[in-house]
Design a protein around this motif. Structure first.
Motif, PDB file in Angstrom:
ATOM      1  N   ALA A 168      -3.446  -0.755  14.635  1.00 43.17           N
ATOM      2  CA  ALA A 168      -4.122  -1.537  15.671  1.00 43.17           C
ATOM      3  C   ALA A 168      -4.314  -3.004  15.284  1.00 43.17           C
ATOM      4  N   ASN A 169      -4.264  -3.313  13.994  1.00 45.51           N
ATOM      5  CA  ASN A 169      -4.414  -4.705  13.570  1.00 45.51           C
ATOM      6  C   ASN A 169      -3.208  -5.554  13.951  1.00 45.51           C
ATOM      7  N   GLY A 170      -2.064  -4.916  14.123  1.00 42.51           N
ATOM      8  CA  GLY A 170      -0.860  -5.643  14.485  1.00 42.51           C
ATOM      9  C   GLY A 170      -0.287  -6.497  13.369  1.00 42.51           C
ATOM     10  N   LYS A 171      -0.697  -6.245  12.147  1.00 42.63           N
ATOM     11  CA  LYS A 171      -0.221  -7.017  10.997  1.00 42.63           C
ATOM     12  C   LYS A 171       1.033  -6.358  10.422  1.00 42.63           C
ATOM     13  N   PRO A 172       1.880  -7.150   9.772  1.00 47.63           N
ATOM     14  CA  PRO A 172       3.087  -6.572   9.175  1.00 47.63           C
ATOM     15  C   PRO A 172       2.768  -5.721   7.949  1.00 47.63           C
ATOM     16  N   TRP A 173       3.662  -4.802   7.655  1.00 46.82           N
ATOM     17  CA  TRP A 173       3.557  -3.993   6.448  1.00 46.82           C
ATOM     18  C   TRP A 173       3.851  -4.874   5.238  1.00 46.82           C
ATOM     19  N   LEU A 174       3.226  -4.573   4.114  1.00 49.34           N
ATOM     20  CA  LEU A 174       3.462  -5.304   2.871  1.00 49.34           C
ATOM     21  C   LEU A 174       4.619  -4.713   2.064  1.00 49.34           C
ATOM     22  N   HIS A 175       4.757  -3.386   2.101  1.00 51.42           N
ATOM     23  CA  HIS A 175       5.671  -2.702   1.171  1.00 51.42           C
ATOM     24  C   HIS A 175       7.137  -3.109   1.261  1.00 51.42           C
ATOM     25  N   PRO A 180       2.498   6.831  10.651  1.00 54.48           N
ATOM     26  CA  PRO A 180       3.617   6.798   9.700  1.00 54.48           C
ATOM     27  C   PRO A 180       4.249   5.412   9.650  1.00 54.48           C
ATOM     28  N   PRO A 181       4.765   5.045   8.494  1.00 54.63           N
ATOM     29  CA  PRO A 181       5.405   3.734   8.372  1.00 54.63           C
ATOM     30  C   PRO A 181       6.728   3.709   9.135  1.00 54.63           C
ATOM     31  N   PRO A 182       7.179   2.508   9.492  1.00 52.86           N
ATOM     32  CA  PRO A 182       8.474   2.414  10.177  1.00 52.86           C
ATOM     33  C   PRO A 182       9.596   2.839   9.238  1.00 52.86           C
ATOM     34  N   GLY A 183      10.740   3.094   9.777  1.00 54.58           N
ATOM     35  CA  GLY A 183      11.869   3.575   8.989  1.00 54.58           C
ATOM     36  C   GLY A 183      12.448   2.584   8.012  1.00 54.58           C
ATOM     37  N   ARG A 184      12.134   1.294   8.172  1.00 51.88           N
ATOM     38  CA  ARG A 184      12.735   0.312   7.260  1.00 51.88           C
ATOM     39  C   ARG A 184      11.993   0.293   5.926  1.00 51.88           C
ATOM     40  N   GLY A 185      12.640  -0.223   4.932  1.00 51.18           N
ATOM     41  CA  GLY A 185      11.993  -0.356   3.625  1.00 51.18           C
ATOM     42  C   GLY A 185      12.227   0.861   2.752  1.00 51.18           C
ATOM     43  N   ARG A 186      11.555   0.856   1.617  1.00 50.81           N
ATOM     44  CA  ARG A 186      11.684   1.940   0.646  1.00 50.81           C
ATOM     45  C   ARG A 186      10.936   3.174   1.124  1.00 50.81           C
ATOM     46  N   ALA A 187      11.427   4.325   0.731  1.00 54.22           N
ATOM     47  CA  ALA A 187      10.711   5.567   1.015  1.00 54.22           C
ATOM     48  C   ALA A 187       9.570   5.683   0.009  1.00 54.22           C
ATOM     49  N   LEU A 188       8.347   5.759   0.495  1.00 56.30           N
ATOM     50  CA  LEU A 188       7.164   5.844  -0.364  1.00 56.30           C
ATOM     51  C   LEU A 188       6.296   7.001   0.083  1.00 56.30           C
ATOM     52  N   PRO A 189       5.502   7.562  -0.841  1.00 58.32           N
ATOM     53  CA  PRO A 189       4.539   8.578  -0.421  1.00 58.32           C
ATOM     54  C   PRO A 189       3.596   7.994   0.636  1.00 58.32           C
ATOM     55  N   TRP A 190       3.310   8.776   1.665  1.00 61.38           N
ATOM     56  CA  TRP A 190       2.422   8.346   2.741  1.00 61.38           C
ATOM     57  C   TRP A 190       1.287   9.344   2.864  1.00 61.38           C
ATOM     58  N   VAL A 191       0.057   8.820   2.917  1.00 59.97           N
ATOM     59  CA  VAL A 191      -1.137   9.645   3.106  1.00 59.97           C
ATOM     60  C   VAL A 191      -1.877   9.065   4.299  1.00 59.97           C
ATOM     61  N   TRP A 208      -4.124  -6.074   4.868  1.00 68.39           N
ATOM     62  CA  TRP A 208      -4.719  -7.176   5.605  1.00 68.39           C
ATOM     63  C   TRP A 208      -6.184  -6.873   5.909  1.00 68.39           C
ATOM     64  N   SER A 209      -6.939  -7.902   6.183  1.00 62.45           N
ATOM     65  CA  SER A 209      -8.345  -7.762   6.551  1.00 62.45           C
ATOM     66  C   SER A 209      -8.477  -6.823   7.751  1.00 62.45           C
ATOM     67  N   GLY A 210      -9.441  -5.930   7.689  1.00 65.03           N
ATOM     68  CA  GLY A 210      -9.673  -4.994   8.779  1.00 65.03           C
ATOM     69  C   GLY A 210      -8.865  -3.715   8.697  1.00 65.03           C
ATOM     70  N   ALA A 211      -8.061  -3.560   7.648  1.00 68.14           N
ATOM     71  CA  ALA A 211      -7.234  -2.354   7.513  1.00 68.14           C
ATOM     72  C   ALA A 211      -8.047  -1.145   7.069  1.00 68.14           C
ATOM     73  N   GLY A 212      -9.187  -1.361   6.405  1.00 73.77           N
ATOM     74  CA  GLY A 212     -10.015  -0.246   5.962  1.00 73.77           C
ATOM     75  C   GLY A 212     -10.042  -0.040   4.461  1.00 73.77           C
ATOM     76  N   LYS A 213      -9.699  -1.066   3.695  1.00 74.00           N
ATOM     77  CA  LYS A 213      -9.662  -0.936   2.231  1.00 74.00           C
ATOM     78  C   LYS A 213     -11.031  -0.563   1.658  1.00 74.00           C
ATOM     79  N   THR A 214     -12.063  -1.298   2.030  1.00 70.02           N
ATOM     80  CA  THR A 214     -13.400  -1.043   1.485  1.00 70.02           C
ATOM     81  C   THR A 214     -13.893   0.340   1.894  1.00 70.02           C
ATOM     82  N   THR A 215     -13.718   0.681   3.150  1.00 67.54           N
ATOM     83  CA  THR A 215     -14.150   1.998   3.627  1.00 67.54           C
ATOM     84  C   THR A 215     -13.441   3.108   2.855  1.00 67.54           C
ATOM     85  N   LEU A 216     -12.141   2.964   2.671  1.00 67.75           N
ATOM     86  CA  LEU A 216     -11.381   3.967   1.933  1.00 67.75           C
ATOM     87  C   LEU A 216     -11.864   4.060   0.489  1.00 67.75           C
ATOM     88  N   LEU A 217     -12.027   2.922  -0.169  1.00 66.53           N
ATOM     89  CA  LEU A 217     -12.488   2.937  -1.566  1.00 66.53           C
ATOM     90  C   LEU A 217     -13.858   3.580  -1.711  1.00 66.53           C
TER      91      LEU A 217
END
Length: 174
Positions: free
Chosen positions: A116-123, A137-148, A9-18
């Motif tokens: 802090a954005n309060g947006k839902p996870w996409l995965h 860390p991601p919530p316990g629901r959903g698929r187990a994925l690598p987390w960095v 979502w907007s404000g998550a930090g995609k551009t900064t990370l890239l």
């Protein structure tokens, strides 16, 4: 084509990370290109510049060139927005394409998430998400994925190198 997306979502930090990951990849000798989706009207030109005036006068495309770079601007003028596959076909061959945005496209992607954005996870609803870069860390629901961690730029770069550079082509659904 070797590619991996960065979606969130907007404000998550995609551009900064890239902008922090790209130098780590190019520093290892990779040629990297990016495609960024803009969710709003944008303009690279400024009123009064020749290229702007050409477009304002009705030119469908304006190619501007100098000794340092060139750019081709295409006015859609009511035509549909081009899809990611079309945009990828316009890039020169490189070792890796990083895609920012296009979160609904079926390409392998790293979900960038800021709690802090309060947006839902996409995965949980997007099977194309292959890893998570988040400030918690991601919530316990959903698929187990690598987390960095979102600030672990070297860890994200390492994941991209292992995952994307080892992939010869990305299958595109029919």
């Amino acid at each position: 084509m070797r590619l991996i997306g960065f979606a969130g979502w907007s404000g998550a930090g995609k551009t900064t990370l890239l902008t922090r990951v790209i130098p780590r990849l190019t520093g290892r000798g990779l040629r990297v290109s990016t495609i960024k989706h803009a969710h709003h009207r944008f303009d690279l030109d400024q009123p009064g510049k020749d290229s702007y005036e050409h477009r304002a006068a009705g030119a469908s495309q304006v190619l501007i060139s100098s000794a340092h770079r060139w750019a081709l601007m295409t006015e859609l003028r009511g035509a549909p927005e081009p899809d990611l596959r079309f945009l990828l076909s316009r890039l020169a061959p490189v070792d890796l394409v990083l895609v920012e945005g296009f979160k609904r496209d079926p390409v392998p992607k790293i979900e960038v998430h800021r709690a802090a954005n309060g947006k839902p996870w996409l995965h949980p609803d997007d099977p194309a998400v292959v890893a998570l870069a988040a400030d918690a860390p991601p919530p316990g629901r959903g698929r187990a994925l690598p987390w960095v961690g979102l600030d672990d730029v070297e860890g994200v770069a390492e994941f991209v190198l292992r995952f994307a550079v080892g992939v010869e082509t990305v299958p595109w659904p029919s």
